[in-house]
Each structure stands twice: as C-alpha cells, then as structure tokens.
Design an enzyme around this catalytic site. Structure first.
Site, mmCIF file in Angstrom:
data_model
loop_
_atom_site.group_PDB
_atom_site.id
_atom_site.type_symbol
_atom_site.label_atom_id
_atom_site.label_comp_id
_atom_site.label_asym_id
_atom_site.label_seq_id
_atom_site.Cartn_x
_atom_site.Cartn_y
_atom_site.Cartn_z
ATOM 1 N N ASP A 1 7.980 -3.442 -9.890
ATOM 2 C CA ASP A 1 7.819 -2.374 -10.010
ATOM 3 C C ASP A 1 8.577 -0.435 -9.753
ATOM 4 O O ASP A 1 9.303 -0.895 -8.814
ATOM 5 C CB ASP A 1 6.129 -1.730 -8.554
ATOM 6 C CG ASP A 1 5.079 -2.896 -8.587
ATOM 7 O OD1 ASP A 1 5.138 -4.124 -8.834
ATOM 8 O OD2 ASP A 1 4.830 -3.034 -7.708
ATOM 9 N N ASP B 1 0.760 0.213 -0.523
ATOM 10 C CA ASP B 1 1.449 0.376 -2.339
ATOM 11 C C ASP B 1 0.892 2.206 -1.597
ATOM 12 O O ASP B 1 -0.102 2.890 -2.523
ATOM 13 C CB ASP B 1 0.517 -0.104 -3.167
ATOM 14 C CG ASP B 1 0.978 -1.130 -3.318
ATOM 15 O OD1 ASP B 1 2.001 -1.470 -2.726
ATOM 16 O OD2 ASP B 1 0.261 -1.712 -4.320
ATOM 17 N N THR C 1 5.832 -0.929 -2.691
ATOM 18 C CA THR C 1 5.857 -0.204 -3.592
ATOM 19 C C THR C 1 5.875 1.209 -2.040
ATOM 20 O O THR C 1 5.147 1.479 -1.275
ATOM 21 C CB THR C 1 4.802 -0.126 -4.314
ATOM 22 O OG1 THR C 1 5.068 -1.764 -5.217
ATOM 23 C CG2 THR C 1 4.778 0.919 -4.953
#
Length: 656
Positions: free
Chosen positions: A136, A260, A196
């Site tokens: 990511d 996230d 992330t």
C-alpha cells in the site's frame, strides 16, 4: 484531453500494411536511529537543495522500424478454445491470515525463467523500490517543494512480512529519490507491522501521521507519529507518540478488523474527524472519530456508512470533489457545489470500490447519490490488478492525486527469484465527471508527459472485421498511446444481434461479437505468440440500446504457466456524439488503460517471455464480425524516469 482529438495525416497506413484476419475461436487452441546520526537540521535542508540537481533523465535507445507485412498469427499454442476463460491454479492466498498480501507461496518453478526475462519486467517510469516487497501507498503529502510517498515495505525479502514504512521523495511525482526507512516495527504497539496510515496537514504547518500498528498481541490499533524536524524538507526522522496507541478497537469490533485511518478533515464545530474501516458480521462499515488534538479521540454514534454483504473495509478514503470546477479540494473543504467520494478496499475481493454522495457534517453520515452504485456493489476505481489506493490533496498544484498498488500475480518463488514484488501506479489526478454526473475521472498526472520522446501518428486506419495491422514502432516497451475509434454508423444501426449480459471477465479478445472487440495489441511479439489486447466491446441490448466496455485481456500475455492470466474490464459511459477514446501507458510489464478521459480505468500486470526488449511491438485490431472501425493513433516512446538511491553524506560533500 478531448475525446475528439484529431490527428494530422501520417502516411497511408491502410495501404502500407497487409491485413490479416484474427482466427475464429475454433481455430485456436536501515532504522530511524541509524540515519538520524547522519542528517540533522541544516544538513537535511542543504541536502534537499543539492539533490534537486540529481534528477536527470535517461534517454531511451530505439531501433529501426518494424517492417509491415503479413504476420504468422498462430495462437494454437497459447489460446484456450473455450469462450469462458479458465482460472490458473495458484497456491492459497495468504491475505486473510497475514494482512494484505495476495501472493501464493509457490516453492518450485513452473517455467524456466531467465535473468533477461526477469530483468525486463522491472518498470522504467512507475515507482517501485530497489528490491524486495512493497504494497500500500501511505500518507502521501507535499512539503517544502517535495512530494513524499511512504509505502508498506519489507526490507528483508520479496514476500510480505516485517512491514515497515519505505520513503521516497520527488519534485514532480515522476523522478524519485529513495530515502532511508521512515518507521520500523520497534514498539509493542506496532511490533508486528507499521501498517497503512494517512497524513494530515494542520493550518499551523504541523504534520500529523496516523497509522495502524499491529501489536505484539496481534491487535490492530491506531498510532500517532510526527516529523522530528519540520524545517527538514525531506522529513527524514519520525517520532512516535510516547503514549501510543491513541485508539483501540471499540466494543463489538474484532481485534483484526480495525485499520487504516483516513486523512482528517475539519468540521464547522472546530473538531477534526477521521474515518476507519471495519466490519460487523459481513457488513462493511466506516467508523468516525472526532478529536481536537490527535491524541484523544471520541467514537461518534452510528457509522458514516455501511453496506451489507461487502465484508471488511480497509484503506478507506474520503474526500470532496467539486461539481463545478476542475481543481482538487482540500479534504476539509465543504459547501455548495460539493460532493464527497467514499472509497473502500474490499478485503475479501481485493478490489477498490467507490461511490459519489453527500456528506452531512451534522450527523457525520454519508449517503450515496445512487444506492445501486453504492460502495462495494457499484463503481470500481480500477477494474484491473489494483488495490489499496490512497489520495491526497496537492496544495502546490491544487489537485487531488491518487495512487494505487499493483500487486503480482505470479508465485512467491518467482518474486524471490527476481528479488522484488509490486509496483505503484502512475499518480492520477481525480475530478468529478461533469458530463455524466455519476462518476470520477482519473487521468495520469501531467508530469508524466515530460517523459515523452519521439512520437508517431497514424490517421484514418481502416480496420475491416477480423483484421490486424502492425504499428510501425519498434522496441515498444515504454509507450504513451492515445487512440480514437469511429465505428461504421450504418453497420452499427443495422446490427440486429443482441449481446445481453456481456462481461469482460468471461470473454476475451478472441470471442467475436458483431460490434467488438477492437482496439490495440500491446507488449506483443512480431509473430503474436504473446500479446495483451486492450479493447472496446459494444454490446447491444434487447431494447436497442448499447453498452460499451473497456477490457484488458491477459490470457495470451505470456507463455509462462505459473502466472495468473485474466480478462479485466468494466462498462464505460459513452455520451452522444463522443468518439471512443483510450489512453494506454505501457511500461514493460504494466499496462494502464484509461477510457473516455478516465471514466473507466483498467490496469494489467503481465509477464511476457518473448515480447520483451527489442521484440516488443504494438498493433491495431478489429475482431468484430459485423462492423468496420476507423482508428487514429498517436503514440510516444517514453523516457525512463530517474529513480535512484539516496546519496550518502560523503557523496554529497564530495560533490560540493
């Protein structure tokens, strides 16, 4: 780009190349502590200025033009005869058990890869690390003249694991400098991975980075980090908040379903909001928290949005778009003429979905404009090999920029063999499609055009049903292609063949219909033993209407048996009076395709064994049975981006 681009004449391609018919289907068978001793305060600023001069272009080497003529078009060794394409068997996914990886764990080679084949797969102008695993994109931002890209990275291997934050900077989103690792999993709250996260720029110049940490007890928590020195343009050192985590999974949320955090946005009540992806049962949800200081948070009642049957939502993105202007908007912007995009990466499917709707800051809820195109059941950000996308507001050029992760579809054995895995897409600008009013437009950032070298144009190429014609371009490994297609209107209207239920994924370029497929063959060898078709397909409804699709067919992209090959694609809105248009970025093993100005985008990851180096070619084709097509094409050979190592202090001192 206008969809009605006109091209000046460039020879008479129609008579310069012999047409050949496509076969019928039955015919085919380091840590922060280490680098902080090297760079402090003014040194980092001086280094930033010196490094600007190091972004130098590399000129491509081109060969002589390819001769036109009849091709040996024998697909019998590589094309399945069934119209429903078989799925290549791969080892079970490790994604559910070990985070974001989709990789299988193959332990033996199924194809005799050579060093030359594997070396060719490395891209020339897409961002990827020097080696090892990447996934990511994280916390992108613009600071003191530099674009910063952070990314999930394994410094030890070409397979997923030991996830840290890689870091690179660029002046233009194209040429990149690799920096030392930004954050490593070295505290109990991120011992099993620095996952992330997103950056928020505050009005006083502070930068807040919230990220998911996977704890020593395998719990997903949210953590805070800040730059150690805001006067350093390179933001080399990051300090983790000493009272992390700032957020634990709330009651009713599983320990592994809370991750996230988004970029924060400021609401009229003076408080910041962030969204986090999760699920309850099999319903994907977005939780909303408010804060004034980014160290203490309050979970708001309810959820921002939920869609049953979509499973875990991760890498949620939330941002405003203008319905009247073409500039991007800061994440906190709200007011008249504004819609909000909500995007989620569906963990179960490994696909990115988005929807356009209305955000209510009083209730902190979001409602889709069209429930039938809701998140997870409607529009895809990209219909190909694409996942975990992340956008940011570029205050320098007043635009919203989007990145996405292109994963691998070979085996882990192959990745270990070549020493790296995964690529980031070309950054894309994102705006609202004012003509349709129902989708976003994605387009490669304008800076990529600085890589364009020599161009070649072909105008008015007549493609009869079942024909293929070579484009006179050699070493077609790095290309930027713009093409328009005009379908014979009389034949289109006279067609009586309905094609209800057409879907790219169940048909390929060899599946012939009255009105498609037609487009380009890229990363092809001269004999067409390997090629990747990118094409339009027009399907007629029973009521006489038409649906247009953009597809990218990987089924004949490689002769290797240990790579996954699919046909990707989705429907493209086409308005009255519009020509069919596409733009294709070809970069060795990556093909990014944009239809109708970016209404539909498809990314393919391919692994050719023969269509490599000087053998790579490009072709136009029309495999429709009942309609002729006129094509106009302009293509540029593309320079390689300058993506290189971060110089050590002694190297910089020696150059002064």
């Amino acid at each position: 780009m206008s969809t009605n681009t006109s091209f000046p004449p460039h020879g008479d391609l129609e008579h310069a190349a012999s047409y050949i018919r496509l076969p019928e289907e039955h015919d085919s068978g380091e840590s922060p502590a280490d680098h902080s001793r090297l760079f402090k305060g003014v040194t980092g600023i001086l280094l930033s200025m010196i490094l600007v001069a190091s972004l130098v272009a590399v000129i491509l080497t081109t060969g002589p033009p390819a001769p036109a003529g009849v091709l040996n078009f024998d697909l019998s060794e590589s094309v399945p005869s069934a119209s429903v394409l078989p799925e290549i068997r791969v080892p079970p996914s490790r994604g559910v058990a070990q985070g974001v990886s989709e990789k299988g764990s193959g332990t033996i080679p199924d194809y005799p890869w050579t060093n030359a084949m594997l070396s060719w797969q490395r891209t020339a102008f897409h961002f990827q690390p020097q080696k090892n695993w990447m996934n990511d994109p994280n916390g992108p931002l613009y600071h003191m003249g530099w674009y910063h890209l952070f990314y999930q990275y394994n410094p030890d291997s070409a397979v997923w694991g030991n996830i840290t934050w890689g870091h690179a900077v660029s002046r233009d989103l194209i040429h990149w400098l690799y920096l030392p690792i930004a954050m490593v999993p070295d505290r109990w709250f991120d011992w099993n991975g620095v996952w992330t996260g997103s950056a928020t720029l505050l009005s006083d110049g502070q930068i807040v980075m919230l990220y998911t940490g996977y704890t020593d007890n395998y719990v997903q928590v949210q953590n805070l980090a800040n730059p150690a020195n805001l006067s350093d343009p390179l933001l080399l050192d990051w300090v983790k908040y000493n009272k992390n985590p700032v957020l634990f999974p709330p009651a009713g949320i599983a320990f592994k379903d809370f991750r996230d955090p988004t970029t924060a946005w400021l609401v009229n009540d003076g408080k910041w909001r962030i969204a986090i992806g999760s699920k309850t049962a099999n319903t994907g949800i977005t939780l909303v928290y408010q804060t004034t200081n980014f160290t203490s948070f309050e979970l708001l009642d309810g959820v921002m949005h939920a869609v049953p049957g979509t499973g875990m939502w991760e890498c949620v993105d939330f941002y405003p778009i203008s319905t009247t202007g073409m500039n991007g908007l800061d994440t906190s912007f709200d007011g008249p003429g504004i819609k909000h995009v909500l995007k989620a990466s569906l963990d179960d499917e490994k696909k990115d979905f988005y929807a356009i709707g209305t955000y209510d800051p009083k209730t902190d809820t979001w409602t889709p404009d069209n429930p039938e195109l809701d998140v997870g059941v409607g529009l895809r950000v990209d219909y190909g090999k694409y996942y975990a996308s992340k956008s940011f507001y570029d205050q320098h050029k007043k635009r919203r920029v989007l990145w996405g992760w292109i994963g691998e579809t070979d085996s882990e054995f192959d990745d270990i063999l070549k020493g790296w895995a995964s690529v980031q897409t070309i950054p894309r600008s994102v705006v609202f499609d004012k003509r349709t009013g129902s989708n976003i437009l994605q387009w490669p950032v304008e800076e990529v055009e600085s890589l364009r070298l020599s161009s070649t144009e072909f105008r008015g190429v007549k493609l009869a049903p079942g024909s293929v014609v070579p484009l006179n371009v050699t070493s077609a490994n790095q290309l930027d292609i713009i093409a328009t297609f005009e379908v014979d209107q009389a034949a289109l209207e006279a067609n009586l063949e309905a094609d209800v239920g057409y879907n790219c994924s169940t048909s390929g370029a060899i599946s012939r219909g009255a009105l498609g497929p037609f487009g380009l063959l890229v990363i092809a060898d001269a004999s067409l033993s390997e090629f990747t078709p990118v094409y339009f397909y027009i399907a007629k409804d029973i009521d006489g209407g038409y649906a247009t699709f953009l597809c990218s067919d990987e089924m004949r992209s490689s002769r290797a048996s240990d790579v996954n090959k699919k046909v990707y694609g989705g429907m493209v809105p086409v308005l009255d009076g519009e020509k069919l248009s596409m733009r294709i970025l070809v970069d060795h093993s990556i093909v990014e395709s944009f239809a109708q100005g970016g209404r539909t985008v498809v990314t393919s990851r391919v692994y050719p064994t023969r269509a490599i180096y000087g053998a790579a070619r490009a072709f136009l084709f029309n495999n429709a049975t009942g309609v002729s097509v006129t094509a106009s094409v302009k293509l540029w050979k593309m320079d390689s981006a300058n993506i290189h190592d971060f110089p050590l202090v002694q190297d910089v001192v020696a150059s002064i």
